[in-house]
Design a protein around this motif. Sequence first.
Motif, PDB file in Angstrom:
ATOM      1  N   THR A  44       0.881  -1.142  -0.135  1.00  0.00           N
ATOM      2  CA  THR A  44       0.065  -0.092  -0.033  1.00  0.00           C
ATOM      3  C   THR A  44       0.928   1.058   0.017  1.00  0.00           C
ATOM      4  O   THR A  44       1.992   1.097   0.219  1.00  0.00           O
ATOM      5  CB  THR A  44      -1.000   0.004   1.365  1.00  0.00           C
ATOM      6  OG1 THR A  44      -1.812   1.106   1.082  1.00  0.00           O
ATOM      7  CG2 THR A  44      -0.177   0.163   2.702  1.00  0.00           C
ATOM      8  N   ALA A  45       0.325   2.463  -0.320  1.00  0.00           N
ATOM      9  CA  ALA A  45       1.058   3.483  -0.357  1.00  0.00           C
ATOM     10  C   ALA A  45       1.291   4.086   1.101  1.00  0.00           C
ATOM     11  O   ALA A  45       0.610   3.826   2.012  1.00  0.00           O
ATOM     12  CB  ALA A  45       0.226   4.821  -0.892  1.00  0.00           C
ATOM     13  N   LEU A  46       2.527   4.704   1.254  1.00  0.00           N
ATOM     14  CA  LEU A  46       2.954   4.846   2.656  1.00  0.00           C
ATOM     15  C   LEU A  46       2.248   6.057   3.304  1.00  0.00           C
ATOM     16  O   LEU A  46       1.529   6.093   4.447  1.00  0.00           O
ATOM     17  CB  LEU A  46       4.441   5.042   2.813  1.00  0.00           C
ATOM     18  CG  LEU A  46       5.020   5.525   4.107  1.00  0.00           C
ATOM     19  CD1 LEU A  46       4.658   4.386   5.003  1.00  0.00           C
ATOM     20  CD2 LEU A  46       6.619   5.819   3.864  1.00  0.00           C
ATOM     21  N   PHE A  47       1.974   7.237   2.385  1.00  0.00           N
ATOM     22  CA  PHE A  47       1.532   8.390   2.931  1.00  0.00           C
ATOM     23  C   PHE A  47      -0.145   8.452   2.333  1.00  0.00           C
ATOM     24  O   PHE A  47      -0.170   8.085   1.081  1.00  0.00           O
ATOM     25  CB  PHE A  47       2.186   9.596   2.675  1.00  0.00           C
ATOM     26  CG  PHE A  47       3.467   9.585   3.321  1.00  0.00           C
ATOM     27  CD1 PHE A  47       3.770  10.337   4.531  1.00  0.00           C
ATOM     28  CD2 PHE A  47       4.456   9.003   2.869  1.00  0.00           C
ATOM     29  CE1 PHE A  47       4.750  10.497   5.108  1.00  0.00           C
ATOM     30  CE2 PHE A  47       6.081   9.208   3.148  1.00  0.00           C
ATOM     31  CZ  PHE A  47       5.888   9.804   4.699  1.00  0.00           C
ATOM     32  N   PRO A  48      -0.983   9.022   3.164  1.00  0.00           N
ATOM     33  CA  PRO A  48      -2.432   9.366   2.746  1.00  0.00           C
ATOM     34  C   PRO A  48      -2.492  10.161   1.632  1.00  0.00           C
ATOM     35  O   PRO A  48      -3.278  10.165   0.886  1.00  0.00           O
ATOM     36  CB  PRO A  48      -3.173   9.622   3.826  1.00  0.00           C
ATOM     37  CG  PRO A  48      -2.073  10.199   4.885  1.00  0.00           C
ATOM     38  CD  PRO A  48      -0.943   9.703   4.540  1.00  0.00           C
ATOM     39  N   THR A  49      -1.516  11.366   1.573  1.00  0.00           N
ATOM     40  CA  THR A  49      -1.527  12.370   0.340  1.00  0.00           C
ATOM     41  C   THR A  49      -0.339  12.387  -0.206  1.00  0.00           C
ATOM     42  O   THR A  49       0.498  11.434  -0.074  1.00  0.00           O
ATOM     43  CB  THR A  49      -1.696  13.786   1.215  1.00  0.00           C
ATOM     44  OG1 THR A  49      -0.608  14.006   2.058  1.00  0.00           O
ATOM     45  CG2 THR A  49      -2.792  13.763   1.910  1.00  0.00           C
ATOM     46  N   ALA A  50      -0.201  12.925  -1.242  1.00  0.00           N
ATOM     47  CA  ALA A  50       0.952  12.966  -2.423  1.00  0.00           C
ATOM     48  C   ALA A  50       2.041  13.865  -1.738  1.00  0.00           C
ATOM     49  O   ALA A  50       1.646  14.935  -1.061  1.00  0.00           O
ATOM     50  CB  ALA A  50       0.231  13.638  -3.777  1.00  0.00           C
ATOM     51  N   LEU A  51       3.267  13.495  -2.094  1.00  0.00           N
ATOM     52  CA  LEU A  51       4.362  14.371  -1.547  1.00  0.00           C
ATOM     53  C   LEU A  51       4.888  15.137  -2.879  1.00  0.00           C
ATOM     54  O   LEU A  51       4.708  14.763  -3.812  1.00  0.00           O
ATOM     55  CB  LEU A  51       5.724  13.171  -1.093  1.00  0.00           C
ATOM     56  CG  LEU A  51       5.015  12.279  -0.058  1.00  0.00           C
ATOM     57  CD1 LEU A  51       6.164  11.244   0.208  1.00  0.00           C
ATOM     58  CD2 LEU A  51       4.689  13.174   1.151  1.00  0.00           C
ATOM     59  N   HIS A  52       5.597  16.041  -2.248  1.00  0.00           N
ATOM     60  CA  HIS A  52       6.368  16.951  -3.300  1.00  0.00           C
ATOM     61  C   HIS A  52       7.635  16.294  -3.690  1.00  0.00           C
ATOM     62  O   HIS A  52       8.062  15.462  -2.840  1.00  0.00           O
ATOM     63  CB  HIS A  52       6.472  18.381  -2.571  1.00  0.00           C
ATOM     64  CG  HIS A  52       5.381  19.056  -2.344  1.00  0.00           C
ATOM     65  ND1 HIS A  52       4.741  19.911  -3.265  1.00  0.00           N
ATOM     66  CD2 HIS A  52       4.384  19.227  -1.182  1.00  0.00           C
ATOM     67  CE1 HIS A  52       3.670  20.442  -2.941  1.00  0.00           C
ATOM     68  NE2 HIS A  52       3.489  20.190  -1.635  1.00  0.00           N
ATOM     69  N   PHE A  70      10.848  -0.943  -0.617  1.00  0.00           N
ATOM     70  CA  PHE A  70       9.905   0.135  -0.887  1.00  0.00           C
ATOM     71  C   PHE A  70       9.821   0.069  -2.555  1.00  0.00           C
ATOM     72  O   PHE A  70      10.986  -0.181  -3.136  1.00  0.00           O
ATOM     73  CB  PHE A  70      10.108   1.410  -0.439  1.00  0.00           C
ATOM     74  CG  PHE A  70      11.033   2.294  -0.844  1.00  0.00           C
ATOM     75  CD1 PHE A  70      11.103   2.959  -2.024  1.00  0.00           C
ATOM     76  CD2 PHE A  70      12.461   1.875  -0.164  1.00  0.00           C
ATOM     77  CE1 PHE A  70      12.156   3.583  -2.447  1.00  0.00           C
ATOM     78  CE2 PHE A  70      13.368   2.720  -0.692  1.00  0.00           C
ATOM     79  CZ  PHE A  70      13.377   3.900  -1.798  1.00  0.00           C
ATOM     80  N   THR A  71       8.972   0.433  -3.032  1.00  0.00           N
ATOM     81  CA  THR A  71       8.578   0.684  -4.511  1.00  0.00           C
ATOM     82  C   THR A  71       8.437   2.392  -4.699  1.00  0.00           C
ATOM     83  O   THR A  71       7.414   2.710  -4.405  1.00  0.00           O
ATOM     84  CB  THR A  71       7.664  -0.120  -5.032  1.00  0.00           C
ATOM     85  OG1 THR A  71       7.688  -1.435  -4.791  1.00  0.00           O
ATOM     86  CG2 THR A  71       7.493   0.060  -6.726  1.00  0.00           C
ATOM     87  N   PRO A  72       9.163   3.039  -5.554  1.00  0.00           N
ATOM     88  CA  PRO A  72       8.874   4.491  -5.872  1.00  0.00           C
ATOM     89  C   PRO A  72       7.629   4.478  -6.823  1.00  0.00           C
ATOM     90  O   PRO A  72       7.676   3.680  -7.752  1.00  0.00           O
ATOM     91  CB  PRO A  72      10.344   4.810  -6.614  1.00  0.00           C
ATOM     92  CG  PRO A  72      11.435   3.861  -6.217  1.00  0.00           C
ATOM     93  CD  PRO A  72      10.523   2.212  -6.021  1.00  0.00           C
ATOM     94  N   ALA A  73       6.879   5.494  -6.229  1.00  0.00           N
ATOM     95  CA  ALA A  73       5.750   6.049  -7.258  1.00  0.00           C
ATOM     96  C   ALA A  73       5.888   7.170  -7.681  1.00  0.00           C
ATOM     97  O   ALA A  73       6.887   8.066  -7.451  1.00  0.00           O
ATOM     98  CB  ALA A  73       4.536   5.641  -6.491  1.00  0.00           C
ATOM     99  N   ALA A  74       4.932   7.972  -8.537  1.00  0.00           N
ATOM    100  CA  ALA A  74       5.198   9.246  -8.922  1.00  0.00           C
ATOM    101  C   ALA A  74       4.999  10.251  -7.807  1.00  0.00           C
ATOM    102  O   ALA A  74       6.127  11.182  -7.802  1.00  0.00           O
ATOM    103  CB  ALA A  74       3.743   9.377  -9.930  1.00  0.00           C
ATOM    104  N   GLU A  75       4.156  10.112  -6.728  1.00  0.00           N
ATOM    105  CA  GLU A  75       4.097  11.175  -5.801  1.00  0.00           C
ATOM    106  C   GLU A  75       3.969  10.484  -4.462  1.00  0.00           C
ATOM    107  O   GLU A  75       3.505  11.182  -3.423  1.00  0.00           O
ATOM    108  CB  GLU A  75       2.986  11.924  -5.895  1.00  0.00           C
ATOM    109  CG  GLU A  75       2.859  12.853  -7.162  1.00  0.00           C
ATOM    110  CD  GLU A  75       1.585  13.673  -7.128  1.00  0.00           C
ATOM    111  OE1 GLU A  75       0.528  13.386  -6.753  1.00  0.00           O
ATOM    112  OE2 GLU A  75       1.502  14.667  -7.999  1.00  0.00           O
ATOM    113  N   ASN A  76       4.354   9.193  -4.187  1.00  0.00           N
ATOM    114  CA  ASN A  76       4.413   8.291  -2.989  1.00  0.00           C
ATOM    115  C   ASN A  76       5.438   7.317  -3.109  1.00  0.00           C
ATOM    116  O   ASN A  76       6.116   7.041  -3.977  1.00  0.00           O
ATOM    117  CB  ASN A  76       3.047   7.870  -2.809  1.00  0.00           C
ATOM    118  CG  ASN A  76       2.672   8.003  -1.179  1.00  0.00           C
ATOM    119  OD1 ASN A  76       3.524   7.685  -0.337  1.00  0.00           O
ATOM    120  ND2 ASN A  76       1.542   8.185  -0.959  1.00  0.00           N
TER     121      ASN A  76
END
Length: 457
Positions: A44-52, A70-76
Amino acid sequence: MSVGALIARWNGLPRAVRLVAGFLTFALAAAAVAATIATHSTRTALFPTALHPEQLAEVQEQLAAWNVPFTPAAENVVVNASRRNDLLLRLALAGVPHPHLSSTGEALSTIGVLTPEAVVEAQTRAGLAGDIEAGLRGIDGIDDARVIVAPAKPAEFADGAAHDASASVRLRLRSGARLSRGAIAGVRAFVAASVPELQPARVTILDDRGVALGEQSAAADDAVDLQRSLQTALDAAFGDGAAIVRVRAEYESSHTAQREIHRTPFGARESFAQFPPGTLRRLSAAVFVDRGRAADLAKVRELASATLGCDVRRGDTLTVEDVDFHHDLAARKDSLWLFYGALLPLAPAMIVAIGIVACARIAIPHAAAIVQTMVERAAVDRASKAAEGFPPARVRNMLEQEPPHAAAAIISALPAATATAVLELYPPHEREAIVRRMQRRHSALVPDAHELIRRHV
């Protein structure tokens, strides 16, 4: 076809067909549930909101340092769902990620043609402060920074006063970090160069304790560093606790100048020196050496002078004295205390062993008496059975070596006529002793041995 007709047709099917159809339906449902669970992602995504972008890079760097997959994503970042809460807690304790800082370009991106001038100025100050804060974060020892900029304001009216530009900087230092005089001066120069018309003297710097960082605090820190350096050198040379060091450094608080004229028979020579703020003015140090160590004070003085860099021409002073240090007397532990310390852990086991031995000493005599009585009683029974049917004279010969109590027990078990005849064969004094024992009654408090055995069996 109605539902009732379908139910009627289902009920009309043979029972075996209905069982097979029900089993297949249940198997298909179980397979569907298993497939859903198997295909469901446990990540699952680590943070509930998108990161800068800068926050995402900071989180990825921290997770890589912790060896967390971990797996890098576009904003998380995507992590194992079972470790999500633990990782969020660890990141919060580490202060990662830092709050997002709006750069000048980001702050001015929302400004349009009709935007009021006051809003433009506020956005400009916010963007400029964000740029400065982002630059300060990269300095060694600084974890985060908060900057408030007040730009220069000219006088709007003839009788008004102009205001020079100023800035306030609050630094959050990393655990155990301390900024040197050079680092504080560099932060002040960096902030002043980032704001138009801002002089370094108009920059106020605070640490996370609310203490202003400047020349005085830096001077105190430098004195602490010199004191620690000399204390470490003396401890390494003469042993821990051999010396106590105190250092005090005084710095110039303002711009000063010194002019000296040296007159000689051949003329006068003039020298001129300038001292900007922050220049070391005088260094004072005191070293107390334990007299009991019998250290060489001359060597201590040389070592201290070389470590501190004392300059007599500058007015530096160095005092080295040997004094009697107060030493707490260590508690003497003699052999009795050592024996007590060795005996105390064994006390419970020794108490149990003493109790077992005492109980055994009390119980063994009684147990031996009971066993002896049982053995004698068994011998009497065997003798009594063997004596039954024998003539009195033979019984008397069998009891020739038996004590009176044993003879009394055997004779009492014989028939009355045989017992009387056997007693007549004994001399009068022996017969009286045997009869006296035959007439003795057992105490009601102590039951017969055979009765005890019978009860327990």
